[in-house]
Design an enzyme around this catalytic site. Structure first.
Site, short mmCIF file in Angstrom:
data_model
loop_
_atom_site.label_atom_id
_atom_site.label_comp_id
_atom_site.label_asym_id
_atom_site.label_seq_id
_atom_site.Cartn_x
_atom_site.Cartn_y
_atom_site.Cartn_z
CD GLU A 188 -5.53 -6.11 -0.13
OE1 GLU A 188 -4.54 -5.80 -0.82
OE2 GLU A 188 -5.56 -7.10 0.62
CB SER A 214 4.94 -7.46 5.39
OG SER A 214 4.02 -8.44 4.99
CE LYS A 219 -2.97 -8.07 -4.73
NZ LYS A 219 -3.43 -7.14 -3.64
CB CYS A 234 10.47 -0.30 2.50
SG CYS A 234 11.00 0.45 0.97
CG PHE A 270 -0.23 0.39 2.52
CD1 PHE A 270 -0.02 1.73 2.85
CD2 PHE A 270 0.24 -0.58 3.39
CE1 PHE A 270 0.65 2.08 4.02
CE2 PHE A 270 0.91 -0.24 4.56
CZ PHE A 270 1.12 1.09 4.87
CD GLU A 296 8.53 -3.09 8.15
OE1 GLU A 296 7.88 -4.11 7.90
OE2 GLU A 296 9.02 -2.37 7.26
P1 NAD Z 1 1.61 -6.69 2.85
O1 NAD Z 1 2.67 -7.72 2.86
O2 NAD Z 1 0.54 -6.78 3.84
O3 NAD Z 1 0.88 -6.66 1.41
C1 NAD Z 1 1.59 -6.60 0.23
C2 NAD Z 1 0.79 -7.27 -0.88
O4 NAD Z 1 0.61 -8.64 -0.55
C3 NAD Z 1 -0.59 -6.67 -1.08
O5 NAD Z 1 -0.85 -6.55 -2.46
C4 NAD Z 1 -1.52 -7.68 -0.42
O6 NAD Z 1 -2.77 -7.76 -1.06
C5 NAD Z 1 -0.77 -8.98 -0.57
N1 NAD Z 1 -1.02 -9.91 0.54
C6 NAD Z 1 -1.25 -9.58 1.84
N2 NAD Z 1 -1.43 -10.69 2.58
C7 NAD Z 1 -1.32 -11.74 1.74
C8 NAD Z 1 -1.40 -13.16 1.92
N3 NAD Z 1 -1.64 -13.70 3.11
N4 NAD Z 1 -1.23 -13.94 0.85
C9 NAD Z 1 -0.98 -13.41 -0.36
N5 NAD Z 1 -0.90 -12.08 -0.59
C10 NAD Z 1 -1.05 -11.25 0.44
O7 NAD Z 1 2.36 -5.28 2.93
P2 NAD Z 1 1.73 -3.83 3.09
O8 NAD Z 1 1.21 -3.68 4.47
O9 NAD Z 1 0.83 -3.53 1.94
O10 NAD Z 1 3.04 -2.93 2.90
C11 NAD Z 1 3.92 -2.62 3.94
C12 NAD Z 1 5.11 -3.55 3.96
O11 NAD Z 1 5.79 -3.50 2.72
C13 NAD Z 1 6.15 -3.15 5.00
O12 NAD Z 1 6.61 -4.31 5.63
C14 NAD Z 1 7.25 -2.49 4.18
O13 NAD Z 1 8.54 -2.54 4.75
C15 NAD Z 1 7.18 -3.31 2.94
N6 NAD Z 1 7.78 -2.60 1.81
C16 NAD Z 1 9.01 -3.03 1.40
C17 NAD Z 1 9.64 -2.37 0.37
C18 NAD Z 1 10.99 -2.81 -0.11
O14 NAD Z 1 11.43 -2.31 -1.11
N7 NAD Z 1 11.65 -3.73 0.56
C19 NAD Z 1 9.01 -1.28 -0.26
C20 NAD Z 1 7.75 -0.89 0.18
C21 NAD Z 1 7.14 -1.57 1.23
#
Ligand code: NAD
Length: 499
Positions: free
Chosen positions: A175, A225, A172, A280, A148, A381
């Site tokens: 959401e 994450s 994708k 991040c 997000f 985190e």
């Molecule tokens: P998230 O992991 O909750 O979601 C990321 C994506 O995965 C979304 O599109 C979501 O729909 C999908 N998703 C969530 N749960 C899932 C599941 N159980 N099975 C399959 N798909 C699933 O992350 P978020 O809360 O949207 O974003 C924040 C996180 O992203 C933080 O941990 C941040 O550090 C990380 N991030 C990392 C970078 C990087 O470059 N390393 C960059 C931006 C964000």
């Protein structure tokens, strides 16, 4: 109210059976509904992308680049609208949203150089009358799954290079804030991208799992994450796909006693609290070396109390709300945990109140001092505006802490000592390193990625690694025998070697 569905083969689709509410985090009000794709809906997007691949992969790289040139111009023309979509669903302040668009557009600019980037290697006369060369060819249908927190920039780390290489793409988005990607899909069509080359499926785990297991998806790029990144990596790899899965972070600033403290504090404020800490590459820990800790706190306090927190749409705010009510509750819980663990809460942002936005998901800046490596607020985190100061005696102790941490996304050293900086760059176990630069995000023509549990898979995102990720290499060895002279050559049953 918005009704966001999917974008397949150049068309918006019908609403899915399952939907989820999209909120404006500054007001806490619903903005509309987003469809959550079923397995069948994902499969039909993949079919469209597979069909489009037949022709798109044969379009010349120059003409693929020309579509991206037009797309860049359209994004620039509509930057205000795109930034507003980001702010209304993510919450970050408008200027920060524009900054994210600029950083994403730099990847589009890089991808516009694809005719040059796709060139292979050629060796004449590897053997008598034999030439050899390599070419980089598209993979097929590839997928991107985004978090997000950068609803425009992170998708732009992926799709411009993927489609420039000749692949077709299924995006994708998160959401929680899908509108900006849907708008970019329309801009890509206006730029002349053929239908089916860029498709969007909105959804949750069901849609993601459909992408991870479908035989026609050749590669998956993920940012999010760490637990989900690891799941994506293991599941998609087990289904034979190429995967790059970027995960979470806990980025440390190593503050040396000789640092220019004013410069370091100014840099730290933006790096810790910009975008409400939901980056991040945010700095969430300062390792204060020697006796600099007290001076650091003294300089931070007035800057923290001067922070302007409010709706990202209101001009001149520094920090907007967090993404959701659930995430706000989670970050507030971490503050409580930190207090119970014995850290000193120097600034408590929990009682903030924003007039006209009482239902928004706001949290003021929080500052913990005397945090220790045993505490969960150091280890985990938090992804919010919570900065932790850990006091250490020596540079060596600070370096060891960074290297022992499970995450290795970004880090920065602030010092005026070139020897210390050089040693740090060489020995720190982190993927992206800043020297007096707080958020060392590589430019688009380099590659972005962390180490340890901040990235699963060998290749980083965008830059040269992006082109490698989205292409497969073919090595060709050719000779043109002279009909008469070579026709009596005997068969060879030993390993062929060049003469
Ligand atoms: P998230 O992991 O909750 O979601 C990321 C994506 O995965 C979304 O599109 C979501 O729909 C999908 N998703 C969530 N749960 C899932 C599941 N159980 N099975 C399959 N798909 C699933 O992350 P978020 O809360 O949207 O974003 C924040 C996180 O992203 C933080 O941990 C941040 O550090 C990380 N991030 C990392 C970078 C990087 O470059 N390393 C960059 C931006 C964000």
């Amino acid at each position: 109210m918005l009704n966001i569905n999917h974008y397949v083969n150049g068309q918006h689709t019908q609403t899915s059976q399952r939907t989820q509410t999209i909120y404006d985090p500054a007001t806490g009000e619903a903005r509309g509904q987003v469809s959550l794709a079923s397995q069948d809906e994902v499969a039909s997007a993949i079919t469209a992308a597979k069909t489009a691949f037949q022709t798109w992969s044969q379009v010349t790289p120059l003409n693929r680049a020309r579509v991206l040139f037009k797309f860049k111009a359209l994004v620039e023309q509509h930057v205000d609208k795109l930034a507003e979509l980001i702010t209304l669903e993510h919450g970050k302040v408008l200027d920060d949203a524009k900054g994210e668009i600029t950083r994403g557009l730099e990847v589009v600019e890089f991808a516009c150089g694809i005719p040059h980037l796709l060139k292979g290697e050629h060796t004449q006369q590897v053997g008598g009358g034999v030439d050899a060369w390599s070419v980089n060819q598209a993979l097929g249908v590839v997928a991107g799954i985004a978090p997000f927190n950068f609803p425009v920039m992170v998708p732009m780390w992926m799709f411009p290079i993927a489609i420039a290489c000749g692949n077709t793409f299924i995006m994708k988005p998160s959401e929680k804030d899908p509108s900006s990607v849907m708008f970019m899909a329309e801009l890509l069509k206006q730029a002349g991208l053929p239908d089916g080359v860029f498709n969007v499926v909105n959804g949750d785990k069901e849609a993601v799992d459909a992408l991870l297991t479908h035989p026609d998806i050749k590669a998956v790029s993920f940012v999010g994450s760490t637990p989900i990144a690891e799941y994506i990596y293991t599941t998609a790899s087990a289904h034979g796909k190429r995967v790059q899965a970027l995960g979470g972070a806990k980025n440390h600033m190593l503050l040396m006693p000789d640092a220019d403290l004013d410069q370091a504090v100014n840099a730290l404020m933006g790096a810790a609290y910009g975008s409400a800490g939901e980056r991040c590459m945010a700095i969430s820990v300062v390792l204060a070396v020697g006796d600099i800790g007290d001076k650091l706190v003294d300089k931070l306090l007035p800057q923290i109390s001067a922070l302007k927190v409010g709706s990202g749409i209101t001009p001149e705010m520094d920090m907007g709300p967090l993404i959701s009510a659930q995430h706000l509750a989670k970050v507030r819980d971490y503050v409580e945990v930190g207090i119970n663990e014995g850290a000193k809460l120097v600034v408590d942002g929990r009682d903030i109140s924003i007039s006209d936005h009482q239902q928004g998901y706001f949290l003021g800046a929080c500052l913990f001092d005397h945090v220790t490596p045993q505490m969960s607020i150091y280890q985990q985190e938090i992804f919010g505006p919570v900065l932790a100061i850990v006091r250490v005696d020596t540079y060596a102790e600070a370096l060891a802490l960074i290297n022992q941490h499970e995450f290795g996304n970004g880090t920065a050293i602030f010092t005026q000592n070139g020897q210390a900086a050089r040693h740090f760059c060489h020995h720190v176990e982190v993927g992206m390193v800043g020297v007096n630069v707080p958020i060392p995000v590589p430019m688009a023509f380099h590659s972005f990625g962390g180490w340890k549990r901040s990235l699963f898979g060998p290749l980083h995102m965008h830059g040269p690694d992006g082109v490698r990720f989205y292409t497969k290499r073919k090595a060709i060895t050719a000779r043109w025998p002279q009909a008469k002279a070579d026709s009596n050559e005997p068969s060879a049953f030993i390993m062929p070697t060049m003469k």
